[in-house]
Design an enzyme around this catalytic site. Sequence first.
Site, PDB file in Angstrom:
ATOM      1  N   ASP A  64      14.950   6.437  -1.029  1.00  0.00           N
ATOM      2  CA  ASP A  64      15.281   5.054  -0.677  1.00  0.00           C
ATOM      3  C   ASP A  64      16.772   4.781  -0.887  1.00  0.00           C
ATOM      4  O   ASP A  64      17.355   5.228  -1.888  1.00  0.00           O
ATOM      5  CB  ASP A  64      14.468   4.095  -1.538  1.00  0.00           C
ATOM      6  N   HIS A  66      18.396   1.385   0.081  1.00  0.00           N
ATOM      7  CA  HIS A  66      18.531  -0.025  -0.277  1.00  0.00           C
ATOM      8  C   HIS A  66      19.955  -0.575  -0.211  1.00  0.00           C
ATOM      9  O   HIS A  66      20.518  -1.015  -1.210  1.00  0.00           O
ATOM     10  CB  HIS A  66      17.959  -0.259  -1.669  1.00  0.00           C
ATOM     11  N   ASP A 101      13.130   2.293   3.342  1.00  0.00           N
ATOM     12  CA  ASP A 101      13.778   1.319   2.476  1.00  0.00           C
ATOM     13  C   ASP A 101      15.295   1.438   2.536  1.00  0.00           C
ATOM     14  O   ASP A 101      15.981   1.661   1.530  1.00  0.00           O
ATOM     15  CB  ASP A 101      13.268   1.427   1.034  1.00  0.00           C
ATOM     16  N   ASN A 136       8.406  -0.193   3.272  1.00  0.00           N
ATOM     17  CA  ASN A 136       7.854  -1.537   3.116  1.00  0.00           C
ATOM     18  C   ASN A 136       8.922  -2.626   3.254  1.00  0.00           C
ATOM     19  O   ASN A 136       8.636  -3.736   3.701  1.00  0.00           O
ATOM     20  CB  ASN A 136       7.119  -1.680   1.777  1.00  0.00           C
ATOM     21  N   HIS A 137      10.175  -2.307   2.918  1.00  0.00           N
ATOM     22  CA  HIS A 137      11.216  -3.332   3.031  1.00  0.00           C
ATOM     23  C   HIS A 137      11.641  -3.547   4.479  1.00  0.00           C
ATOM     24  O   HIS A 137      12.058  -4.661   4.833  1.00  0.00           O
ATOM     25  CB  HIS A 137      12.389  -2.985   2.119  1.00  0.00           C
ATOM     26  N   HIS A 236       6.523   6.706   3.667  1.00  0.00           N
ATOM     27  CA  HIS A 236       7.169   5.956   2.597  1.00  0.00           C
ATOM     28  C   HIS A 236       6.269   5.784   1.383  1.00  0.00           C
ATOM     29  O   HIS A 236       6.659   6.115   0.252  1.00  0.00           O
ATOM     30  CB  HIS A 236       7.619   4.583   3.094  1.00  0.00           C
TER      31      HIS A 236
END
Length: 391
Positions: A64, A66, A101, A136-137, A236
Amino acid sequence: MGTECLVVPPLLSSFVDAFVDFSVGGIFFPLSEELRSIPDPEGGAPPAPATLFPSPARLVAIGDLHGDLHKAKQAFSLAGLVDSQEGRWKGGSSVAVQVGDVLDRGGEEIRLMYLLHRLKIEASRAGGALHIINGNHEVMNVALDFRFATPAGIAEFERWGVWYRVGMAMKRLCDGVESPKDPFEGIPSVFPDVKEEFLEGIRARIAALRPDGPISRRFLAGNQTVVVVGDSVFVHGGLLRDHVEYGLERLNDEVRDWIEGSTSSMPRHLKGRDSLVWLRRFSDGPDCDCTHLEEVLSTIPGAKRMVMGHTIQQRINGVCENRAIRVDVGLSKGCTNGLPEVLEIVEGKQLRVLTSNEVFRHKNTYESSVRLKKEIVKFPESMIKDVEVKA
């Protein structure tokens, strides 16, 4: 002006798009490569991204990211995939999978998506590939759930909104250039629960990321939600029997259709704790449902392991005889600011963790709540450490 423009609308439109791209992301994309994602003149759509890929000589998994552009570049550089100075692909025929993500928790989400998109193009040209997984993000943001967006991230989208509108205005100056759809159409000008300082940023984030939004369509719709590369399955959160029985290609198609705005509702396999992007059954803590994992892998021809992100680990690690590999080390400043690590799989057999963690230069043992099976820690002069594990 209108008469002259009639003979050059495609050129002008491309120039405007390039101008906006550089203003927003600092990147120019090769026009010929960008056109591959546009439906052909006869109305045909571009082919859907594949789900199954052959085993490459070198396969890399990256966790991830981010919204942390700097740490993302470090991770790709650590893997030998990009030039640390220019950020250009140098991985040759290597295949890399980033497990989702990219959005939230950081302030450089758009610039990071631009970088990843360019690396996709450059990797393809070099005979390699970069696959980006929807996490999920990404799902939350397409569904307009911005609870993990940061003030810096909202401000970045506000800047995007300004430049995107400049581009629309430039195109409307010229006859013969198709008038672009306004992604801000229908978005309220006021939200009662949003502070005034964030209002334009939130409106721009909605415009960009909602289904069929310019950013979601361009940078997210072309991503897969699950891919199989050789004998490794990438997702993910995780896969259950129900997901595989439903069909991996079908899952990818439904997610893509939703992000593109072709369907109105979020696919059910993206919802809930047992969904593709939220599942933690194989990634949370030292214990793992190895029996179910084995059943899942046995239903995917040739699959030996599942590689996933979503749940932050102290270090990349594996359980269930390395049938479950967890690669999210929380590297973003918005998470735990962990030091980058990536997983390398050579010839489908040798698994190694490449790490920049200084701590492990001075220890003869690997300290973690979860150990990779039969690991051998080497200490070369380079900061990169090889952790060899049983395939």
